[in-house]
Design a protein around this motif. Structure first.
Motif, mmCIF file in Angstrom:
data_model
loop_
_atom_site.group_PDB
_atom_site.id
_atom_site.type_symbol
_atom_site.label_atom_id
_atom_site.label_comp_id
_atom_site.label_asym_id
_atom_site.label_seq_id
_atom_site.Cartn_x
_atom_site.Cartn_y
_atom_site.Cartn_z
ATOM 1 N N MET A 248 4.074 2.959 -5.569
ATOM 2 C CA MET A 248 3.181 3.281 -4.445
ATOM 3 C C MET A 248 3.537 2.497 -3.177
ATOM 4 S SD MET A 248 -0.693 3.192 -5.624
ATOM 5 C CE MET A 248 -1.768 2.803 -4.304
ATOM 6 N N HIS A 252 4.295 5.093 -0.446
ATOM 7 C CA HIS A 252 3.052 5.441 0.251
ATOM 8 C C HIS A 252 2.601 4.405 1.275
ATOM 9 C CE1 HIS A 252 -1.320 5.813 0.744
ATOM 10 N NE2 HIS A 252 -1.063 7.101 0.713
ATOM 11 N N HIS A 348 -2.209 5.731 -16.608
ATOM 12 C CA HIS A 348 -1.425 4.608 -16.063
ATOM 13 C C HIS A 348 -0.988 3.660 -17.177
ATOM 14 C CE1 HIS A 348 -2.399 5.703 -11.888
ATOM 15 N NE2 HIS A 348 -1.248 5.119 -11.685
ATOM 16 N N ARG A 386 -6.238 -0.031 -7.484
ATOM 17 C CA ARG A 386 -4.976 0.667 -7.211
ATOM 18 C C ARG A 386 -4.945 2.023 -7.908
ATOM 19 N NH1 ARG A 386 -0.115 -1.719 -5.262
ATOM 20 N NH2 ARG A 386 1.730 -0.755 -6.132
ATOM 21 N N ASP A 390 -4.502 5.608 -6.163
ATOM 22 C CA ASP A 390 -3.429 6.517 -6.575
ATOM 23 C C ASP A 390 -4.012 7.857 -7.022
ATOM 24 O OD1 ASP A 390 -0.654 7.010 -7.011
ATOM 25 O OD2 ASP A 390 -1.075 6.961 -9.157
ATOM 26 N N CYS A 394 -3.061 11.455 -5.603
ATOM 27 C CA CYS A 394 -2.491 12.488 -6.479
ATOM 28 C C CYS A 394 -3.356 13.744 -6.463
ATOM 29 C CB CYS A 394 -2.323 11.958 -7.895
ATOM 30 S SG CYS A 394 -0.970 10.791 -8.008
#
Ligand SMILES: NC(=O)C1=CN([C@@H]2O[C@H](COP(=O)(O)OP(=O)(O)OC[C@H]3O[C@@H](n4cnc5c(N)ncnc54)[C@H](OP(=O)(O)O)[C@@H]3O)[C@@H](O)[C@H]2O)C=CC1
Ligand SMILES: CC(C)CCC[C@@H](C)[C@H]1CC=C2C3=C(CC[C@@]21C)[C@@]1(C)CC[C@H](O)C(C)(C)[C@@H]1CC3
Length: 418
Positions: A248, A252, A348, A386, A390, A394
């Motif tokens: 990320m 990002h 994750h 986090r 994310d 997504c």
């Protein structure tokens, strides 16, 4: 430069107020931890033993050392690399190129430090300098972030990060405006993410181990374990350097105070907390318990490495034989999502492995102090937040396909729990 119309991302980290609070809180927490680790009671939640004056924090020598370290790591970054990797596709359809020579930098640094120590470099003096070094690193990160903010004013809109361009100065300074700030081929974010802070962290750990040996005749088993585990983590990050290109932070987040301070100050000075604690508070540890802790670390590492490599291999080449048989979901973007293997267990799996390792790093410090568990607690909070960030990105990127993924793989980090 005003952000282009329609490109405003929702504010994260509590917006400008949250960003301002974090910019104050993070350095204060770091100094608190450094002070408390060397105090007798070592109470995480108690007051610091004393408030250091500017004369104890500021040292031109510490600043010089900090800049020399950055210069050395930058020189090692510029050495010929065994491989040059391409990053993910950018907004303008181009791909940046990154040198893969991080592990080489670690080995060369170890050789240089080894030579220095045999020529009389007093590495064991480093623990005494942690406060002024942390202050110098904070100052460097702050000035560096200011320069990055100014540089972003000249960057084209296509070079800006999706977040960090709200138009609010404090928020954008914290999050970072430009996605991949570079001068020629020197990529500042990629450089900072993996080299000075991570290698600095293991160097501080080593200095603490040497000082313990000087104080007590030999390093304790607990100190060996903490040094070994964290060296494995840093060595792994640099060995699999290319995998950072799909994280990320690289794809990002902009490069601002959060990452500059995180990489240059927070990582080396707070991630070495367990070794700092052990130097001032030796803990008895027998081989049976040490073996059990090693097993926990090995399980965490197995999951962490397996998951990160699987995603990275798949993103680089979905037809790679190592991932070609895995089940996937198609998305409207043309990219597919893995729904079996590690990424079919939880959404994750890499966070799960990382958290198990974080626990293994604290256990050698015993169970009577909360302080060495700071990393585990902070890291849990960081990864939960986090994961949430994310997830939002997504959902936006993959729409219905992401909902389908969540239906097929309902747990986020810990199977059947979260
Ligand atoms: N020690 C520390 O302080 C820290 C360590 N870390 C570690 O860094 C590593 C990287 O973490 P981070 O960058 O947060 O996140 P990830 O490496 O998990 O990357 C998330 C991205 O992976 C892709 N992805 C998600 N699900 C799938 C799937 N099923 N199939 C294929 N691709 C998928 C998506 O991007 P896309 O689809 O666009 O490819 C998503 O945005 C982790 O191991 C983490 O534990 C992270 C923060 C701090
Ligand atoms: C405390 C602040 C609010 C935020 C600072 C966060 C940073 C310290 C972390 C953000 C993502 C990171 C990663 C690693 C180190 C910590 C930071 C910079 C990482 C380089 C550690 C080694 C791993 O193997 C990795 C996967 C390469 C990590 C990538 C993310």
């Amino acid at each position: 430069m005003a952000p282009p119309q329609g490109s405003r991302a929702p504010l994260e980290f509590g917006g400008p107020l949250g960003a301002a609070a974090l910019m104050l809180l993070l350095p204060v927490t770091m100094f608190h931890l450094l002070l408390v680790a060397r105090s007798g009671p070592a109470r995480l939640l108690g007051p610091p033993p004393y408030l250091p004056g500017l004369e104890e924090l500021w040292s031109p020598w510490a600043l010089l050392l900090c800049l020399t370290w950055l210069g050395l790591q930058a020189a090692l970054y510029l050495l010929p690399a065994r491989k040059v990797a391409e990053g993910q596709e950018l907004k303008d359809k181009s791909r940046l190129r990154y040198p893969i020579n991080g592990f080489q930098a670690l080995v060369l640094t170890a050789l240089l430090v080894g030579l220095g120590v045999s020529a009389g470099l007093p590495l064991s003096a480093l623990p005494e300098m942690l406060l002024p070094l942390a202050f110098a690193a904070t100052l460097t990160a702050f000035i560096f972030s200011l320069l990055l903010y100014l540089k972003a004013l000249l960057a084209p809109a296509s070079a800006l990060a999706p977040g960090g361009n709200s138009g609010n100065l404090i928020y954008d300074f914290f999050l970072g405006r430009e996605l991949n700030p570079r001068i020629c081929s020197f990529d500042f974010k990629y450089f900072c993410e993996l080299r000075p802070g991570l290698i600095g962290w293991v160097l501080i750990n080593l200095a603490l181990l040497i000082q313990e040996a000087e104080l007590r005749g030999s390093p304790s088993l607990a100190m060996w374990l903490v040094n070994g585990f964290q060296l494995l983590y840093v060595g792994d990050a640099l060995w699999y350097e290319e995998a950072v290109l799909t994280t990320m932070d690289i794809i990002h987040d902009g490069f601002g105070f959060m990452l500059a301070f995180g990489d240059l100050a927070w990582v080396p000075f707070t991630y070495s907390l367990q070794a700092q604690f052990l130097l001032y508070h030796p803990q008895p540890l027998g081989w049976p318990l040490a073996s059990f802790i090693c097993l926990i670390n090995a399980v965490g590492y197995y999951i962490f490495r397996g998951a990160n490599s699987q995603k990275n291999t798949f993103r680089k080449n979905p037809s790679d034989p190592r991932v070609a048989d895995l089940e996937t979901i198609s998305t409207a973007t043309g990219r597919r999502l893995l729904v079996s293997g590690w990424w079919g267990m939880v959404r994750h799996p890499n966070y799960l492995g990382d958290l198990i390792m974080a626990l293994a790093w604290s256990l050698p410090c015993g169970v009577f102090h909360l302080l060495p568990y700071f990393y585990f607690l902070y890291f849990t909070a960081l990864l939960v937040h986090r994961e949430d960030r994310d997830e939002r990105q997504c959902r936006q990127k993959y729409g219905l396909a992401w909902h389908e993924y969540c239906r097929r793989v309902p747990y986020r980090i810990v199977p059947y729990i979260y």
